[in-house]
Design a protein around this motif. Structure first.
Motif, PDB file in Angstrom:
ATOM      1  N   UNK A 122       0.812  -1.219   0.000  1.00  0.00           N
ATOM      2  CA  UNK A 122       0.000   0.000   0.000  1.00  0.00           C
ATOM      3  C   UNK A 122       0.846   1.269   0.000  1.00  0.00           C
ATOM      4  N   UNK A 123       1.869   1.305   0.840  1.00  0.00           N
ATOM      5  CA  UNK A 123       2.660   2.522   1.012  1.00  0.00           C
ATOM      6  C   UNK A 123       3.289   2.959  -0.307  1.00  0.00           C
ATOM      7  N   UNK A 124       3.148   4.241  -0.595  1.00  0.00           N
ATOM      8  CA  UNK A 124       3.683   4.802  -1.831  1.00  0.00           C
ATOM      9  C   UNK A 124       2.743   4.699  -3.003  1.00  0.00           C
ATOM     10  N   UNK A 125       1.617   3.985  -2.815  1.00  0.00           N
ATOM     11  CA  UNK A 125       0.656   3.812  -3.906  1.00  0.00           C
ATOM     12  C   UNK A 125      -0.551   4.711  -3.680  1.00  0.00           C
ATOM     13  N   UNK A 126      -1.182   5.096  -4.773  1.00  0.00           N
ATOM     14  CA  UNK A 126      -2.370   5.943  -4.684  1.00  0.00           C
ATOM     15  C   UNK A 126      -3.607   5.088  -4.456  1.00  0.00           C
ATOM     16  N   UNK A 127      -4.700   5.753  -4.086  1.00  0.00           N
ATOM     17  CA  UNK A 127      -5.954   5.023  -3.868  1.00  0.00           C
ATOM     18  C   UNK A 127      -6.401   4.317  -5.140  1.00  0.00           C
ATOM     19  N   UNK A 128      -6.029   4.863  -6.295  1.00  0.00           N
ATOM     20  CA  UNK A 128      -6.434   4.258  -7.574  1.00  0.00           C
ATOM     21  C   UNK A 128      -5.646   2.988  -7.866  1.00  0.00           C
ATOM     22  N   UNK A 129      -4.484   2.830  -7.235  1.00  0.00           N
ATOM     23  CA  UNK A 129      -3.701   1.602  -7.391  1.00  0.00           C
ATOM     24  C   UNK A 129      -4.088   0.548  -6.367  1.00  0.00           C
TER      25      UNK A 129
END
Length: 484
Positions: free
Chosen positions: A179-186
């Motif tokens: 999750x960390x570093x990723x956007x909600x869309x990812x």
């Protein structure tokens, strides 16, 4: 005219004497030849006691062999100095036996009388304590967040996750590494991600805390409703973030829907009861006259018409009965149930209503109360009915008392109010369908009937005691879960 060399020596001596770091010079035999005031303060030793002594005196016993080896190796290299921190953290030994951490730099120089080494030491005790305190604080904060009943997260203004706590990982099946570093869309499906991003944007624009209800899939992929508080946040550099904490309110929403259904069912019961009264009498008259005429007439055509009338009246009667029994309960799904949690959840659902009617609640349920064998949804319906009846019985306010205790293989629950009470002549009738002590149009007489039926299906029971103007107390008996 003063000699320049004398001026240089005086200047150097002044620097050494006024330095805040300890400066120690040793000869090739590793004996101290210079011990400045800062070294005296650091090691709690006067220069007169240190000069001529081996440097090992100020090094813990366990480090002395390694230290001697380092000095010898350094002396054989062509390196003239090593900067502060290059040696890592070293451990010094004060004259009183106290050990302390320090950073050190070392240099060497040759003179006509031999080789010398100068060590500059900086006591970093306070820094190490601050680092340890910070690490302890971070560990405490992490433990606090990871044991929180809520999910927690931090996102940058572009929607990229920069922090999630352990409950976030567990409840949503989203490991931090994924999750960390990723956007909600990812991280989330497109429709969910757009809603989450919109809520983040609204929070940033409003620059204040905003409450949202967000639908997010859990670890099993089932959609759950979360009450999420999102708030704007700035770090020490002024960078903006969106922080949030969320609580799963799916069960509470389900109970609220059950409450709405119960109230709709009550409205339906009121309608059906009224219709049964208003329509039942004329229907009976029509049925009776039609059957009478059927026995009298000899004409086949007339008899067929009367038979049609009888059939339609019976159809209307059947429809009325279907209305009155519309809310038949589904088969119960009984398992070990925490009675305390169910009661507290029902009280939370009715909290606004209780406050509005000035009803104070006194709950006495032991933490170690054994779980009962019951259907949680049906038991929620039982308590909601009893609590709502109690509120109606106390129009000017009062006290609602809920208590529970183990009794052999059962748990006894008491629900008591300080309302207007039930007349003695009605006590034997209150579980009878459609019997109600409320005004016409304000009650269906089905609520306590449903409660009684649920408890019977659970192998339990319900009894009532009441005195006019003194209040009413219902006593429920529920079987303890077989797992106990």
């Amino acid at each position: 005219m003063i000699d320049d060399e004398l001026i240089g020596e005086a200047h150097l001596r002044h620097i050494v004497e006024s330095a805040m770091d300890a400066i120690i010079t040793i000869n090739a035999e590793q004996r101290i030849v210079l011990f400045n005031p800062a070294a005296q303060q650091m090691f709690r030793c006067a220069a007169t006691d240190a000069l001529g002594q081996p440097i090992d005196r100020f090094i813990p016993q366990r480090f002395r062999p390694a230290h001697q080896g380092h000095i010898e190796t350094f002396g054989h290299t062509r390196v003239t100095n090593r900067r502060m921190g290059m040696l890592g953290t070293v451990t010094g030994l004060r004259a009183d036996g106290d050990e302390f951490p320090a950073e050190a730099s070392i240099s060497q120089f040759d003179t006509s009388t031999g080789k010398f080494f100068t060590v500059i030491l900086r006591d970093i005790t306070q820094r190490k304590r601050a680092e340890a305190a910070l690490q302890e604080s971070e560990a405490r904060f992490k433990a606090f967040m990871d044991n929180s009943p809520t999910i927690a997260f931090l996102k940058d203004t572009q929607g990229h996750y920069v922090y999630v706590n352990r409950p976030f990982e567990m409840h949503l099946n989203k490991p931090a590494a994924h999750v960390l570093g990723k956007s909600v869309f990812e991280v989330w499906p497109s429709d969910i991600a757009h809603k989450l991003h919109d809520h983040d944007a609204k929070t940033l624009v409003a620059d204040t805390t905003i409450e949202h209800v967000e639908v997010i899939p859990d670890a099993k992929g089932e959609l759950r409703q979360w009450l999420v508080l999102k708030f704007p946040f700035r770090d020490s550099s002024g960078t903006r973030y969106v922080g949030g904490v969320g609580l799963d309110i799916t069960h509470r929403k389900d109970l609220e829907e059950q409450l709405r259904q119960t109230e709709r069912l009550a409205e339906l019961g009121t309608l059906a009861s009224g219709m049964a009264h208003e329509i039942g009498t004329p229907m009976n008259v029509i049925l009776g006259r039609a059957e009478f005429l059927m026995r009298k007439t000899q004409e086949e055509q007339t008899k067929k018409g009367l038979e049609t009338i009888v059939a339609q009246v019976e159809r209307i009667t059947k429809l009325m009965n279907q209305l009155l029994t519309f809310a038949r309960r589904r088969p119960s799904e009984r398992r070990a149930m925490d009675l305390r949690t169910t009661v507290e959840t029902c009280l939370e659902i009715l909290s606004e209503r209780l406050a509005r009617h000035h009803v104070k609640v006194d709950t006495t349920i032991p933490l170690d109360l054994p779980p009962v064998h019951a259907d949680q949804d049906q038991m929620s319906q039982v308590f909601l009915n009893l609590f709502i009846n109690a509120v109606h019985a106390m129009p000017e306010g009062g006290q609602l008392r809920i208590a529970a205790e183990p009794t052999g293989n059962h748990v006894t629950v008491t629900v008591a109010d300080t309302g207007h009470g039930i007349p003695a002549e009605y006590l034997t009738k209150i579980f009878t369908p459609f019997f109600t002590t409320k005004e016409v149009g304000k009650g269906t007489g089905l609520g306590l009937t449903v409660v009684h039926g649920i408890l019977q299906e659970h192998g339990g029971s319900i009894t009532v005691e009441s005195q006019k103007d003194q209040g009413t107390a219902f006593t429920l008996m529920l079987p303890v879960s077989p797992s106990q």
